[in-house]
Design an enzyme around this catalytic site. Structure first.
Site, PDB file in Angstrom:
ATOM      1  N   TYR A 132      17.707   3.565  -4.722  1.00  0.00           N
ATOM      2  CA  TYR A 132      16.946   3.369  -5.958  1.00  0.00           C
ATOM      3  C   TYR A 132      17.586   2.243  -6.753  1.00  0.00           C
ATOM      4  O   TYR A 132      18.765   2.300  -7.109  1.00  0.00           O
ATOM      5  CB  TYR A 132      16.930   4.657  -6.782  1.00  0.00           C
ATOM      6  N   ASP A 149       7.038 -11.163   5.125  1.00  0.00           N
ATOM      7  CA  ASP A 149       6.277 -11.089   3.872  1.00  0.00           C
ATOM      8  C   ASP A 149       7.202 -11.315   2.679  1.00  0.00           C
ATOM      9  O   ASP A 149       7.200 -10.543   1.721  1.00  0.00           O
ATOM     10  CB  ASP A 149       5.573  -9.735   3.753  1.00  0.00           C
ATOM     11  N   GLY A 201       5.892   3.333  -8.147  1.00  0.00           N
ATOM     12  CA  GLY A 201       5.309   2.149  -7.528  1.00  0.00           C
ATOM     13  C   GLY A 201       4.220   2.497  -6.541  1.00  0.00           C
ATOM     14  O   GLY A 201       4.227   3.580  -5.952  1.00  0.00           O
ATOM     15  N   GLY A 206       1.967   0.661  -3.256  1.00  0.00           N
ATOM     16  CA  GLY A 206       1.773  -0.479  -2.375  1.00  0.00           C
ATOM     17  C   GLY A 206       0.465  -0.367  -1.638  1.00  0.00           C
ATOM     18  O   GLY A 206      -0.373   0.485  -1.946  1.00  0.00           O
ATOM     19  N   GLY A 207       0.289  -1.233  -0.646  1.00  0.00           N
ATOM     20  CA  GLY A 207      -0.963  -1.236   0.093  1.00  0.00           C
ATOM     21  C   GLY A 207      -1.177  -0.002   0.942  1.00  0.00           C
ATOM     22  O   GLY A 207      -2.318   0.365   1.228  1.00  0.00           O
TER      23      GLY A 207
END
Length: 201
Positions: A105, A148, A26, A28-29
């Site tokens: 996980y 968020d 993955g 992310g920002g």
């Protein structure tokens, strides 16, 4: 070339002589998430590492550390758990220290992916909503506000369990602190409440 072979400079395949990186799962920002094996407890874990291109920004580093601290203090079946934290040392290839956290996980899909597939039944929607509400209730009871909440930050495991994740912009609240900073708006615009948008103007 495999995803492991393509690991960025400064990221070792074995972290703390314990967590062996297997693959990128993955992005992310501000950080990347890798599947890894914990050789001490013989289990799969997710290792979230701040990316080198963001590690030089003190605000991002503080936000990452705040996430690790906030989630590590929470223990709830509907919140992705944090097991360990630390920092990778600077190297010749990477001048900045890279904070990381080792997390539970979860195999499954994000709620965003589930919604995109369509056909959500009312019973399923209620179960998802209840799981997210219980996660938020626990975090709020421990003075942590997520800020968020959105489908991309909710995992639905293969077994159907709901897991809230990504507390990257969470804020701790107490009698001397407010949830937001003056003239600063963080989060995902599509999921802002109207009063929050008005307050930021």
């Amino acid at each position: 070339m495999s995803e492991v072979d393509a690991l960025p400079p400064g990221l070792p395949r074995l972290i703390n002589e314990r967590y062996e990186i297997e693959s990128l799962i993955g992005r992310g920002g501000m950080a990347d998430v890798y599947l890894a094996t914990d050789h001490v407890l013989s289990r799969k874990v997710a290792v979230k590492v701040l990316r080198p291109d963001t590690a030089s920004n003190p605000m991002v580093v503080n936000r990452f550390r705040r996430e690790a601290k906030a989630v590590a203090a929470l223990g709830h079946p509907n919140i992705v758990a944090v097991y360990d934290t630390g920092e990778l040392p600077a190297t010749d290839q990477q001048r900045e220290r890279l904070p990381f956290m080792v997390m539970e996980y979860v195999t499954g899909k994000t709620l965003k992916q589930v919604i995109a597939q369509g056909g959500i039944q009312p019973e399923f929607a209620v179960r998802i909503t209840r799981g997210v509400a219980e996660a938020l209730g626990h975090s709020h009871a421990n003075n942590v506000v997520h800020r968020d909440v959105k489908p991309a930050n909710v995992m639905v495991s293969d077994a159907g369990h709901v897991k809230l994740m990504d507390f990257g912009i969470a804020r701790a609240t107490d009698n001397s602190a407010t949830m937001t900073q003056t003239a600063a708006v963080v989060g995902t615009a599509q999921y802002f409440s109207l009063n929050r948008l008005e307050a930021s103007r």
